[in-house]
Structure formats: structure tokens, C-alpha cells
Design a protein around this motif. Structure first.
Motif, PDB file in Angstrom:
ATOM      1  N   LYS A   1      54.385  95.529   4.165  1.00  0.00           N
ATOM      2  CA  LYS A   1      53.508  96.482   3.478  1.00  0.00           C
ATOM      3  C   LYS A   1      52.162  95.791   3.258  1.00  0.00           C
ATOM      4  O   LYS A   1      52.114  94.593   2.957  1.00  0.00           O
TER       5      LYS A   1
ATOM      6  N   TYR B   1      54.076  93.079  -0.625  1.00  0.00           N
ATOM      7  CA  TYR B   1      52.737  93.492  -0.191  1.00  0.00           C
ATOM      8  C   TYR B   1      51.864  92.307   0.195  1.00  0.00           C
ATOM      9  O   TYR B   1      51.865  91.274  -0.469  1.00  0.00           O
TER      10      TYR B   1
ATOM     11  N   VAL C   1      46.947 101.804   1.097  1.00  0.00           N
ATOM     12  CA  VAL C   1      48.244 101.122   1.140  1.00  0.00           C
ATOM     13  C   VAL C   1      48.981 101.591   2.388  1.00  0.00           C
ATOM     14  O   VAL C   1      49.085 102.793   2.639  1.00  0.00           O
TER      15      VAL C   1
ATOM     16  N   ASP D   1      52.488 101.277   4.941  1.00  0.00           N
ATOM     17  CA  ASP D   1      53.915 100.935   4.953  1.00  0.00           C
ATOM     18  C   ASP D   1      54.197  99.950   6.093  1.00  0.00           C
ATOM     19  O   ASP D   1      53.286  99.550   6.833  1.00  0.00           O
TER      20      ASP D   1
ATOM     21  N   LEU E   1      52.511 102.409  -7.352  1.00  0.00           N
ATOM     22  CA  LEU E   1      53.469 101.808  -6.422  1.00  0.00           C
ATOM     23  C   LEU E   1      54.831 101.563  -7.081  1.00  0.00           C
ATOM     24  O   LEU E   1      55.759 101.058  -6.434  1.00  0.00           O
TER      25      LEU E   1
END
Length: 156
Positions: free
Chosen positions: A33, A66, A126, A128, A153
């Protein structure tokens, strides 16, 4: 003005140099991510606030899987100075020709202290693990942005 990305869109690929000249390709981050955030200028008050906010929340973002990439139109010397002065723990990418800004909808008209100007639209996109947009945020505020993002998130 460039078109904004929407949830479900495939994120445009890019390869940009970081503050040290190391190339970063978005395609190399497939399977992870990614948070790509666009900011107007290194070492300015709002951008410093936002960058330090990401820095200070990096462990919780990384723990949730992330990666963070900051993108501006700044040249490498300005990015290197900013990265060092603020002890940032994520890459700052240079996009001086604005190609990535435009591909992500982060360049265009904005209201700056009551005047309409063309420039970087403070944005956070953001992605995936498949390189698709999961959360596009435009015209974000520098102060409190990362706390708001963490809430969206589900990291709070």
C-alpha cells in the motif's frame, strides 16, 4: 487543470528521483500500500508541518503496511536540504516538469489567500497493493492532515 483521480482508478505509473538522486518507480511498490502526497514547496511552513506529521506517524503507517512518498516540483538540492533539516524518514521525489502532478490531478487552479492561482494542489492519494486508488484526497489542510488520514484508513 488536470483531471482528478477517483477511487478504483489505476494509479499512473511514474519513476522519479528522490532527494539523493535515487530513482523510485511506483511499479516497484506493487504488492504494498502506498501513500503519495503532493505538497507545494520544500521548507515552507505548511509543507514542513505536513512532512513532519508524516515523519512522526511513520511507524504506525508502516506497521499498517503503508509506504509514503512525498512529491513536489522542487529540484534535488532543495529536497535534500529539507529532508536533512527535518530528519525525514521517507523519500521526497522531484517532479519539476509537473508530469506526475498533472497525471494525479495535483496541479491546477486553487484559492491562495483569496486569489486564484495555478499551482500544486495539496493532495494525498492512497493506493492499494494492486496500484489502484483507494482514497483520493484533494485540497487537504497541512495541519492535522495525517491524523485525519489515519482515521479514514482505520488506523486510530
Amino acid at each position: 487543470m488536470s483531471d482528478r483521480l477517483a477511487a478504483g482508478d489505476t494509479a499512473p505509473d511514474f519513476t522519479l528521483p528522490d532527494q539523493d538522486g535515487t530513482e523510485h518507480a511506483l511499479a516497484d511498490l506493487r504488492g504494498r500500500k502506498v501513500i503519495v502526497y503532493f505538497y507545494p514547496a520544500a521548507s515552507t511552513p505548511g509543507c514542513t508541518t505536513e512532512a513532519c506529521d508524516f515523519r512522526d506517524n511513520m511507524s504506525s503507517l508502516q506497521a499498517a503496511g503503508y509506504e509514503v512518498l512525498g512529491v513536489s516540483k522542487d529540484e534535488l538540492p532543495a529536497l535534500q536540504r529539507f529532508h536533512h533539516e527535518q530528519a525525514l524518514s521517507f523519500p521526497l521525489l522531484s517532479d519539476p516538469d509537473l508530469a506526475v502532478h498533472q497525471a494525479y490531478g495535483a496541479w491546477g487552479e486553487k484559492n491562495n489567500y483569496g486569489k486564484i492561482v495555478t499551482g500544486t494542489i495539496r493532495s494525498t492519494i492512497v493506493l492499494d497493493e494492486d496500484g489502484r486508488v483507494s482514497l483520493p484526497l484533494y485540497n487537504v489542510k497541512a495541519t492535522g492532515h495525517v491524523a485525519s488520514l489515519r482515521k479514514k484508513l482505520g488506523l486510530v
